[in-house]
Design a protein around this motif. Structure first.
Motif, PDB file in Angstrom:
ATOM      1  N   ILE A 222       0.867  -1.179   0.000  1.00  0.00           N
ATOM      2  CA  ILE A 222       0.000   0.000   0.000  1.00  0.00           C
ATOM      3  C   ILE A 222       0.905   1.231   0.000  1.00  0.00           C
ATOM      4  N   ILE A 223       0.664   2.132  -0.927  1.00  0.00           N
ATOM      5  CA  ILE A 223       1.519   3.322  -1.003  1.00  0.00           C
ATOM      6  C   ILE A 223       0.701   4.521  -0.552  1.00  0.00           C
ATOM      7  N   SER A 224       1.020   5.008   0.618  1.00  0.00           N
ATOM      8  CA  SER A 224       0.220   6.038   1.254  1.00  0.00           C
ATOM      9  C   SER A 224       1.086   7.258   1.497  1.00  0.00           C
ATOM     10  N   GLY A 225       0.716   8.356   0.840  1.00  0.00           N
ATOM     11  CA  GLY A 225       1.514   9.575   0.977  1.00  0.00           C
ATOM     12  C   GLY A 225       2.956   9.340   0.587  1.00  0.00           C
ATOM     13  N   GLY A 226       3.187   8.444  -0.398  1.00  0.00           N
ATOM     14  CA  GLY A 226       4.539   8.177  -0.881  1.00  0.00           C
ATOM     15  C   GLY A 226       5.294   7.162  -0.044  1.00  0.00           C
ATOM     16  N   GLU A 227       4.702   6.731   1.077  1.00  0.00           N
ATOM     17  CA  GLU A 227       5.363   5.730   1.928  1.00  0.00           C
ATOM     18  C   GLU A 227       4.815   4.340   1.615  1.00  0.00           C
ATOM     19  N   ASN A 228       5.717   3.345   1.615  1.00  0.00           N
ATOM     20  CA  ASN A 228       5.262   1.960   1.447  1.00  0.00           C
ATOM     21  C   ASN A 228       4.756   1.399   2.773  1.00  0.00           C
ATOM     22  N   ILE A 229       3.599   0.779   2.726  1.00  0.00           N
ATOM     23  CA  ILE A 229       3.083   0.108   3.918  1.00  0.00           C
ATOM     24  C   ILE A 229       2.928  -1.380   3.582  1.00  0.00           C
ATOM     25  N   SER A 230       3.484  -2.214   4.440  1.00  0.00           N
ATOM     26  CA  SER A 230       3.337  -3.655   4.239  1.00  0.00           C
ATOM     27  C   SER A 230       1.992  -4.090   4.797  1.00  0.00           C
ATOM     28  N   SER A 231       1.142  -4.599   3.935  1.00  0.00           N
ATOM     29  CA  SER A 231      -0.177  -5.032   4.406  1.00  0.00           C
ATOM     30  C   SER A 231      -0.027  -6.172   5.414  1.00  0.00           C
TER      31      SER A 231
ATOM     32  N   VAL B 140      -8.113 -11.512   9.173  1.00  0.00           N
ATOM     33  CA  VAL B 140      -8.057 -10.150   8.655  1.00  0.00           C
ATOM     34  C   VAL B 140      -7.230 -10.099   7.381  1.00  0.00           C
ATOM     35  N   SER B 141      -7.618  -9.211   6.504  1.00  0.00           N
ATOM     36  CA  SER B 141      -6.824  -8.954   5.304  1.00  0.00           C
ATOM     37  C   SER B 141      -6.848  -7.460   5.039  1.00  0.00           C
ATOM     38  N   VAL B 142      -5.687  -6.930   4.760  1.00  0.00           N
ATOM     39  CA  VAL B 142      -5.580  -5.480   4.559  1.00  0.00           C
ATOM     40  C   VAL B 142      -5.175  -5.196   3.113  1.00  0.00           C
ATOM     41  N   VAL B 143      -5.916  -4.325   2.451  1.00  0.00           N
ATOM     42  CA  VAL B 143      -5.570  -3.952   1.069  1.00  0.00           C
ATOM     43  C   VAL B 143      -5.588  -2.421   0.947  1.00  0.00           C
ATOM     44  N   ALA B 144      -5.104  -1.975  -0.178  1.00  0.00           N
ATOM     45  CA  ALA B 144      -5.105  -0.540  -0.440  1.00  0.00           C
ATOM     46  C   ALA B 144      -6.505  -0.084  -0.865  1.00  0.00           C
ATOM     47  N   ARG B 145      -6.922   1.048  -0.338  1.00  0.00           N
ATOM     48  CA  ARG B 145      -8.152   1.683  -0.830  1.00  0.00           C
ATOM     49  C   ARG B 145      -7.772   3.084  -1.288  1.00  0.00           C
ATOM     50  N   GLU B 146      -8.412   3.523  -2.335  1.00  0.00           N
ATOM     51  CA  GLU B 146      -8.104   4.857  -2.845  1.00  0.00           C
ATOM     52  C   GLU B 146      -8.389   5.888  -1.751  1.00  0.00           C
ATOM     53  N   ASP B 147      -7.538   6.889  -1.673  1.00  0.00           N
ATOM     54  CA  ASP B 147      -7.669   7.876  -0.601  1.00  0.00           C
ATOM     55  C   ASP B 147      -7.423   9.258  -1.202  1.00  0.00           C
ATOM     56  N   GLU B 148      -8.394  10.158  -1.026  1.00  0.00           N
ATOM     57  CA  GLU B 148      -8.302  11.480  -1.679  1.00  0.00           C
ATOM     58  C   GLU B 148      -7.072  12.260  -1.210  1.00  0.00           C
ATOM     59  N   ARG B 149      -6.736  12.048   0.044  1.00  0.00           N
ATOM     60  CA  ARG B 149      -5.620  12.831   0.588  1.00  0.00           C
ATOM     61  C   ARG B 149      -4.263  12.147   0.361  1.00  0.00           C
ATOM     62  N   TRP B 150      -4.222  10.811   0.635  1.00  0.00           N
ATOM     63  CA  TRP B 150      -2.932  10.108   0.656  1.00  0.00           C
ATOM     64  C   TRP B 150      -2.669   9.250  -0.578  1.00  0.00           C
ATOM     65  N   GLY B 151      -3.595   9.299  -1.528  1.00  0.00           N
ATOM     66  CA  GLY B 151      -3.436   8.420  -2.702  1.00  0.00           C
ATOM     67  C   GLY B 151      -4.032   7.056  -2.395  1.00  0.00           C
ATOM     68  N   GLU B 152      -3.407   6.330  -1.445  1.00  0.00           N
ATOM     69  CA  GLU B 152      -3.971   5.082  -0.945  1.00  0.00           C
ATOM     70  C   GLU B 152      -3.923   5.107   0.569  1.00  0.00           C
TER      71      GLU B 152
END
Lengths: 563, 563
Positions: B452-461, B477-489
């Protein structure tokens, strides 16, 4: 290749030559700080060992030793001996392990025949090597190998000094000249040779058994799986590494990231000490060593053992009485069988749970059979050597034991004729005679040349020996054919008595032993002659029957009138 | 080949193609009467199994099935499924194991792509196969495979009757038509294909992974040694055999003459029952199955276990909390990692004795790493996928996990482009992102596409999931990227709650979970959305992140104003 579902060629990502050398790299990566090799106060971790082996490979490379070259080593079970199993093939060269108990003449033959470009020699055996090289220089003027002497603090300083005075390079110094980060390469082809070992002196001229990287890899894994040699095993080196590369356990130990406990000199006391102090879980030995252990003085033995100790034995058929006594002392003995030509043992007496309920002596008898093939050996049978037809599995019909598959040697070095004979009919001919039992287990009855033919009947010397081992005063025995005026040949028993047995009246003892035999075997099996004294042995503890046969010949024929 | 010490060519006596088929012949010779396969009241010895497999090979041969042909099987873990692993390659053909949870469209694609000449199908899945064949017949008029239906007394009779009515041959009848003494042959070349398995539906179009006899042989031995799968192990088939041929344990069990306990349906209760009643010593399962076991109702569990039970897990990164709970319940979990492309797991978290003294949760965390290479895999690294340079072993720098050596597939079937990509730079590209720790152990951080790439940072799901598994109410639980208006994901967590947790107020639960996360992870890792409900899974228990990603997409972007 036959038609396949797609054309998917081998490539660097999915195909690498099989070689046990990768095991060492893995051990150093996974368990860098685990103890790999112990020798007295010397201790090396897997990372140390890997770096030392790379240094050795690098130093050899700097002396232009590589593919096509042979490096000989004359040493007991010391760290350098273990390291040579990796360092030498990492340079691309072939390791030629030399039996330390050979005479200078034979070693001269070996070094000349193998054209060893380097001779690594333990300081204690330097003079032996020097004598051999002297003999060799008389026949082969240009031979001038690089001499490396392996120092051992437990030996007398004078022999090291002597060797250095003769211009030998000291092993540690040689390592120092190598790069511990040396970028070794696996062989281009896994069929490439990794080791060379000469068959021990039961035959007149030693034959050089050539082993491949592929075979060594497969044997390392097969041998470990068959025996249950587990991750982190602590293995005591009672078996000389110069014997089939320690049945390839040298390489297995790296695959399993275990610990090697070195031993210069094998005695029952030393074995028990190592079990008590070094955490030994496994060792291997010829039956003759097991015999020494079960007959060791009480003060040397430890009972009960601090843990279950696994023992693999091979090299000769172990008498059931010895197997029984080992089990009584808490050792779990796995009985295996093989030859130098099969990378060491390649058949195993696979234990069956249903045998657990048999009486102990019946168990020992079942376990004394040579058994079934290793996982890595694809074919094992007992055949009529003329027709190559399998004998019926009746436990009676004698045939030759033959093997086939990936645990069979590449061949004998520079010996076309011997190779043709050994591989005739698509099988390797062991030269051992045996039977196949109804449960598919094979059992050796004798070496072809050890069978005694008396009055036209075949007598298995092994079966006569097995009975004699049951006699309370007999420590060791070997039975060979002696010329016999009446029967052509008759069995002649060479006997070593147990410690404490009065030897004054040998004649009476002989009569007692013959009487014992008469009660337990067919009349024609009974030895007509019994001779007392120590038995001649090879370095691996094999009794040298050819020496005894020569003795029996000197004795002349058994007279018709006698007995 | 490079210069060698002598010219000693391969010949029938000393070279045979490596193939796991020999293991079965050996098992039948050594332990003919030992139980090989158990399914309900069905019991087959190794001799039975060998004869049944030879019958299968013979019957296939009589239908002109041999080298170049593919035989598909659609079945759960039943005896016929096990037998197909030997019988099919003994005929020379390639075994194509089909995931039973696929839809007819995908199975149609698989059968067409693999050109399977025979389809063996369990009676329960006959309709599924029929539907697939119907779809296929619409596109490929000439396709008319031989249909074999596998009867199972535990299934409803109607489905068998239906299949027979449609002209399928019954499996036992098919076996009857074959010769139990069929003289099967090993492949001419060990590179020949033995099996074909399609990657599960985490990507759009399945790719056919082709495995060789050589690789299967080496994996069978490597997998057994790494895990400590021992002679006579009793193995419970929780892991579907259609998943990388049961990680090649199908063949290992024959090498070890162990016992296979079949299981149609995996539940915690069934696993515990088999441990109690069948003497199970080993089983394998994806982490999701372990999660089910540790969360099973008390009345289904057995505590303490009647013996140490060894579990190997792979297929996804197991959360440390699940490893911890398994250890608490008496299971010894060996954590392995790999892909269909590496014959199943090919790295292992090799346990170190020094970890024994760590607190349990630290142990679980150490054990959650993917570890080091198998003995049979010659290369494992974490590299910058552009330069192929290894990342530093700092436990931080992210790179792609790459493998090389004999445990890497031959390639994808009829897919040149995918092969070029997969093998670029001389390594197999796993597509998984990970780090290398200072102790040389690798750890997966994510699939490339799951980061997940959030505000340019990589996040390991995976790391976010691991924290969430520590929440007392979270079952899965499972974590995925969701589109985010502020952070991209931003991370979106899909959560299944444990049984008994009140679900009325999901909003409050979500707030509670987010609060929990805030205490335990960097702010930018904290999921901005939490969704409750069951998780979509593949047949092997892998959570289908692409389905969740699609769901997250449907939800639209996280608004700037929110939270």
């Amino acid at each position: 290749m036959a038609r396949d579902i797609d054309d998917l060629p081998k490539q660097p990502a999915n195909y690498t030559a099989l070689t046990p050398l990768w095991f060492l790299e893995r051990a150093a990566t996974v368990h860098p700080n685990r103890t790999a090799v112990v020798h007295g106060s010397q201790r090396y971790t897997w990372l140390h060992t890997y770096r030392r082996c790379r240094r050795l490979a690098s130093a050899l490379s700097r002396h232009s030793i590589g593919a096509g070259a042979t490096v000989a080593i004359i040493a007991p079970n010391v760290p350098a001996m273990y390291e040579s199993h990796f360092g030498v093939p990492m340079s691309g060269a072939v390791l030629n392990t030399v039996n330390i108990r050979l005479n200078p003449q034979t070693i001269a033959f070996l070094l000349g025949h193998s054209e060893s470009a380097v001779v690594m020699v333990d300081q204690e055996f330097f003079k032996l090597a020097e004598d051999a090289l002297k003999i060799l220089s008389e026949t082969k003027t240009s031979y001038n190998p690089l001499l490396i002497v392996i120092a051992d603090p437990s030996c007398e300083a004078s022999s090291l000094k002597y060797a250095l005075g003769k211009g030998a390079v000291e092993y540690e110094e040689f390592l120092e000249s190598g790069d511990p980060e040396f970028a070794w390469k696996p062989p281009e082809d896994e069929w490439q040779s990794i080791a060379l070992g000469y068959t021990s002196g039961t035959t007149a001229s030693p034959k050089g058994v050539v082993l491949s990287h592929r075979g060594a890899y497969l044997m390392s894994l097969s041998g470990a799986m068959i025996w249950g040699l587990n991750e982190a095993a602590v293995y005591l080196w009672t078996l000389p590494m110069f014997h089939c590369n320690g049945w390839c356990y040298t390489w297995s130990l790296a695959a399993l990231c275990g610990t090697n406990i070195c031993l210069r000199q094998v005695t029952a006391k030393a074995v028990y000490q190592a079990i008590a102090n070094q955490g030994v879980t496994h060792f291997s030995a010829a039956p003759v060593v097991l015999n020494t252990i079960v007959n060791s003085p009480k003060e040397d033995a430890i009972h009960p053992l601090p843990r279950l100790v696994h023992v693999s034995t091979a090299g000769a058929a172990p008498p059931p009485s010895v197997l029984f006594a080992m089990a009584e002392r808490g050792f779990r003995v796995t009985h295996t069988y093989g030859l130098s030509e099969t990378y060491g043992p390649s058949t195993v007496n696979a234990w069956k749970p249903e045998w657990d309920s048999e009486p102990p002596i019946a168990q020992a008898r079942l376990n004394a059979r040579q058994g079934v093939r290793y996982i890595g050996l694809e074919g094992l049978d007992v055949v009529d050597p003329k027709t190559m037809n399998p004998v019926p599995p009746d436990g009676k019909t004698l045939g030759e034991i033959v093997m086939r598959g990936n645990l069979v040697m590449k061949g004998y070095l520079k010996n076309k004729k011997a190779n043709e004979e050994a591989f005739a009919g698509g099988w390797f001919h062991s030269g051992d005679l045996g039977v196949k039992h109804p449960d598919n287990y094979i059992e050796i009855k004798d070496r072809s040349k050890d069978v005694i033919i008396s009055g036209g009947e075949n007598i298995s010397s092994v079966e006569v020996e097995n009975v004699l081992y049951g006699h309370p005063k007999v420590f060791e025995v070997s039975v060979v054919a002696r010329e016999d005026e009446r029967w052509g040949e008759s069995p002649c028993a060479f006997v070593t008595l147990k410690e404490g047995v009065k030897k004054e009246d040998e004649e009476r003892l002989a009569v007692e032993i013959i009487k014992f035999c008469k009660e337990k075997m067919p009349a024609y099996w009974v030895p007509k002659s019994v001779v007392f004294g120590p038995l001649p042995k090879t370095a691996t503890g094999k009794i040298q029957k050819h020496v005894l046969r020569a003795k029996a010949k000197e004795m002349g024929p058994v007279k018709k009138s006698r007995l």
